[in-house]
Design a protein around this motif. Structure first.
Motif, PDB file in Angstrom:
ATOM      1  N   PHE A  71       0.843  -1.202   0.000  1.00  0.00           N
ATOM      2  CA  PHE A  71       0.000   0.000   0.000  1.00  0.00           C
ATOM      3  C   PHE A  71       0.876   1.249   0.000  1.00  0.00           C
ATOM      4  N   GLU A  72       0.237   2.414   0.095  1.00  0.00           N
ATOM      5  CA  GLU A  72       0.944   3.693   0.136  1.00  0.00           C
ATOM      6  C   GLU A  72       0.654   4.402   1.454  1.00  0.00           C
ATOM      7  N   THR A  73       1.632   5.149   1.942  1.00  0.00           N
ATOM      8  CA  THR A  73       1.406   5.999   3.114  1.00  0.00           C
ATOM      9  C   THR A  73       1.554   7.455   2.691  1.00  0.00           C
ATOM     10  N   VAL A  74       0.626   8.280   3.145  1.00  0.00           N
ATOM     11  CA  VAL A  74       0.670   9.709   2.854  1.00  0.00           C
ATOM     12  C   VAL A  74       0.799  10.444   4.183  1.00  0.00           C
ATOM     13  N   THR A  75       1.937  11.093   4.385  1.00  0.00           N
ATOM     14  CA  THR A  75       2.196  11.829   5.621  1.00  0.00           C
ATOM     15  C   THR A  75       2.098  13.321   5.338  1.00  0.00           C
ATOM     16  N   TYR A  76       1.210  13.992   6.062  1.00  0.00           N
ATOM     17  CA  TYR A  76       0.970  15.433   5.888  1.00  0.00           C
ATOM     18  C   TYR A  76       1.217  16.092   7.231  1.00  0.00           C
ATOM     19  N   MET A  77       2.296  16.861   7.318  1.00  0.00           N
ATOM     20  CA  MET A  77       2.646  17.498   8.584  1.00  0.00           C
ATOM     21  C   MET A  77       1.832  18.767   8.800  1.00  0.00           C
ATOM     22  N   LEU A  78       1.284  18.890  10.002  1.00  0.00           N
ATOM     23  CA  LEU A  78       0.504  20.073  10.370  1.00  0.00           C
ATOM     24  C   LEU A  78       1.312  21.024  11.246  1.00  0.00           C
ATOM     25  N   GLN A  79       2.249  20.468  12.015  1.00  0.00           N
ATOM     26  CA  GLN A  79       3.027  21.273  12.971  1.00  0.00           C
ATOM     27  C   GLN A  79       4.321  20.536  13.303  1.00  0.00           C
ATOM     28  N   GLY A  80       5.429  21.274  13.416  1.00  0.00           N
ATOM     29  CA  GLY A  80       6.691  20.654  13.785  1.00  0.00           C
ATOM     30  C   GLY A  80       7.330  19.936  12.611  1.00  0.00           C
ATOM     31  N   ALA A  81       8.087  18.869  12.895  1.00  0.00           N
ATOM     32  CA  ALA A  81       8.799  18.142  11.844  1.00  0.00           C
ATOM     33  C   ALA A  81       9.055  16.702  12.267  1.00  0.00           C
ATOM     34  N   ILE A  82       9.080  15.827  11.271  1.00  0.00           N
ATOM     35  CA  ILE A  82       9.385  14.410  11.461  1.00  0.00           C
ATOM     36  C   ILE A  82      10.637  14.081  10.637  1.00  0.00           C
ATOM     37  N   ARG A  83      11.539  13.304  11.225  1.00  0.00           N
ATOM     38  CA  ARG A  83      12.715  12.834  10.500  1.00  0.00           C
ATOM     39  C   ARG A  83      12.416  11.448   9.940  1.00  0.00           C
ATOM     40  N   HIS A  84      12.592  11.303   8.638  1.00  0.00           N
ATOM     41  CA  HIS A  84      12.285  10.041   7.949  1.00  0.00           C
ATOM     42  C   HIS A  84      13.582   9.412   7.446  1.00  0.00           C
ATOM     43  N   GLU A  85      13.644   8.088   7.525  1.00  0.00           N
ATOM     44  CA  GLU A  85      14.839   7.367   7.083  1.00  0.00           C
ATOM     45  C   GLU A  85      14.429   5.953   6.673  1.00  0.00           C
ATOM     46  N   ASP A  86      15.030   5.410   5.590  1.00  0.00           N
ATOM     47  CA  ASP A  86      14.696   4.035   5.219  1.00  0.00           C
ATOM     48  C   ASP A  86      15.915   3.258   4.746  1.00  0.00           C
ATOM     49  N   PHE A  87      15.707   1.957   4.494  1.00  0.00           N
ATOM     50  CA  PHE A  87      16.836   1.086   4.153  1.00  0.00           C
ATOM     51  C   PHE A  87      17.337   1.262   2.715  1.00  0.00           C
ATOM     52  N   GLU A  88      16.677   2.133   1.939  1.00  0.00           N
ATOM     53  CA  GLU A  88      17.163   2.463   0.601  1.00  0.00           C
ATOM     54  C   GLU A  88      18.139   3.650   0.640  1.00  0.00           C
ATOM     55  N   HIS A  90      17.173   6.622   1.695  1.00  0.00           N
ATOM     56  CA  HIS A  90      16.360   7.840   1.580  1.00  0.00           C
ATOM     57  C   HIS A  90      16.142   8.400   2.983  1.00  0.00           C
ATOM     58  N   LYS A  91      16.470   9.682   3.165  1.00  0.00           N
ATOM     59  CA  LYS A  91      16.267  10.283   4.481  1.00  0.00           C
ATOM     60  C   LYS A  91      16.006  11.773   4.327  1.00  0.00           C
ATOM     61  N   GLY A  92      15.373  12.352   5.337  1.00  0.00           N
ATOM     62  CA  GLY A  92      15.099  13.781   5.297  1.00  0.00           C
ATOM     63  C   GLY A  92      14.095  14.185   6.351  1.00  0.00           C
ATOM     64  N   ARG A  93      13.721  15.457   6.307  1.00  0.00           N
ATOM     65  CA  ARG A  93      12.747  16.002   7.259  1.00  0.00           C
ATOM     66  C   ARG A  93      11.464  16.343   6.523  1.00  0.00           C
ATOM     67  N   ILE A  94      10.350  16.040   7.172  1.00  0.00           N
ATOM     68  CA  ILE A  94       9.043  16.465   6.670  1.00  0.00           C
ATOM     69  C   ILE A  94       8.570  17.551   7.626  1.00  0.00           C
ATOM     70  N   GLU A  95       8.554  18.803   7.160  1.00  0.00           N
ATOM     71  CA  GLU A  95       8.240  19.962   8.002  1.00  0.00           C
ATOM     72  C   GLU A  95       6.756  20.291   7.917  1.00  0.00           C
ATOM     73  N   GLY A  96       6.313  21.185   8.797  1.00  0.00           N
ATOM     74  CA  GLY A  96       4.918  21.617   8.803  1.00  0.00           C
ATOM     75  C   GLY A  96       4.467  22.091   7.428  1.00  0.00           C
ATOM     76  N   GLY A  97       3.362  21.525   6.939  1.00  0.00           N
ATOM     77  CA  GLY A  97       2.832  21.889   5.628  1.00  0.00           C
ATOM     78  C   GLY A  97       3.347  21.032   4.491  1.00  0.00           C
ATOM     79  N   ASP A  98       4.419  20.239   4.743  1.00  0.00           N
ATOM     80  CA  ASP A  98       4.983  19.370   3.700  1.00  0.00           C
ATOM     81  C   ASP A  98       4.168  18.082   3.572  1.00  0.00           C
ATOM     82  N   ILE A  99       4.347  17.435   2.407  1.00  0.00           N
ATOM     83  CA  ILE A  99       3.686  16.159   2.161  1.00  0.00           C
ATOM     84  C   ILE A  99       4.711  15.132   1.695  1.00  0.00           C
TER      85      ILE A  99
END
Length: 295
Positions: A71-88, A90-99
């Motif tokens: 399946f697919e996951t859709v992460t939509y930040m409303l406030q603050g930031a999440i740090r994302h990282e995977d085994f490929e 791929h890494k980065g930050r998803i900030e408020g308002g980002d998708i």
């Protein structure tokens, strides 16, 4: 950011609210709190949607290394930031308002953890994939807040994450045809938004209080999900003295069997058994999980 002022299409057969309920908080991940509206006892599945979580995490809380398939996951930040990282890698930050629109496909292992001070808030939606897409290669589509198209008209503002509204089209590619719109209505505003007739659709209220379906409906407030019945669109009114904000999400039903085991969603029990075997043995898409841990 693109902004346009444009006319709104009339809705001839407004969808009425078929079901409405309040999403209560529950604990998930490590120290995270989510309000789960789809994917819970009252609503296990709303084809093609598997889960909708409104999440709240404060460092060091989050969602440490975990797998997905099918399946697919859709992460939509409303406030603050999440740090994302995977085994490929791929890494980065998803900030408020980002998708972040992540296609897990045949397999991904990743982590999502708090990335700033205070409380991080956002929405995560799981969208099922049709059987022919379940084993595609993992893929990401990401948009910064400034790049998400916005439209404005008569006290209505929309952020177009997927699909189209007020003449704005999103560049996001949806394997399962999907619309994902973030509406803000000023007091007194009235919205008419078309929805394809064959699609399932729902509203999730983020802020304020609104009337949906017809003017005689009882108002719905924050943390309520409203499943919409048949028709060609949504009508909504803000009859309160404060701003109303909600997401409108719609998708084409897949009409296929769903067999779910935690973060794995396939069509048959045999496919689930194979997925568990693949994950345990680092095979068929999970090879890189053998030597990977998030930082």
């Amino acid at each position: 950011m693109q902004q346009q002022h444009i006319c709104i299409t009339n809705v001839k057969q407004p969808r009425l609210v078929a079901t409405k309920f309040f999403a209560k908080p529950q604990h998930e991940g490590v120290g995270a709190v989510v309000r789960r509206s789809i994917g819970r006892f009252e609503l296990k599945y709303f084809d093609p949607f598997l889960v909708l979580d409104e999440f709240s995490v404060t460092a060091p809380a989050g969602f440490p290394d975990h797998p997905h398939r099918g399946f697919e996951t859709v992460t939509y930040m409303l406030q603050g930031a999440i740090r994302h990282e995977d085994f490929e890698g791929h890494k980065g930050r998803i900030e408020g308002g980002d998708i972040q629109w992540m296609t897990a496909g045949r397999g991904i292992v990743h982590s999502e953890m708090s990335a700033s001070q205070g409380t991080q808030k956002g929405l995560q939606l799981w969208i099922n994939l049709a059987s022919q897409h379940k084993m595609v290669e993992p893929k990401y589509q990401e948009m910064l807040s400034k790049d998400i198209g916005e439209g404005m008209k008569d006290g209505i503002k929309v952020r177009v994450i997927a699909g189209e509204a007020l003449g704005i089209k999103s560049p996001i590619y949806t394997r399962t045809p999907t619309m994902y719109l973030d509406f803000s209505l000023k007091p007194g505003a009235h919205l008419q938004q078309p929805i394809p007739k064959s699609w399932n659709a729902f509203v999730y209220v983020l802020e304020g209080e609104g009337v949906f379906g017809n003017q005689k409906s009882h108002p719905a407030s924050s943390h309520h999900i409203l499943l919409l019945g048949s028709g060609d669109g949504l009508e909504a009114w803000n009859k309160s003295s404060k701003q109303l904000r909600f997401i409108l999400v719609g998708g084409e039903p897949l009409g296929e069997p769903v067999v779910q085991f935690g973060p794995f969603v396939m069509n048959t029990q045999e496919e689930i058994d194979q997925t568990i075997d693949d994950f345990d043995n680092y095979a068929n898409g999970f090879e890189k999980a053998r030597h990977w841990n998030s930082e």
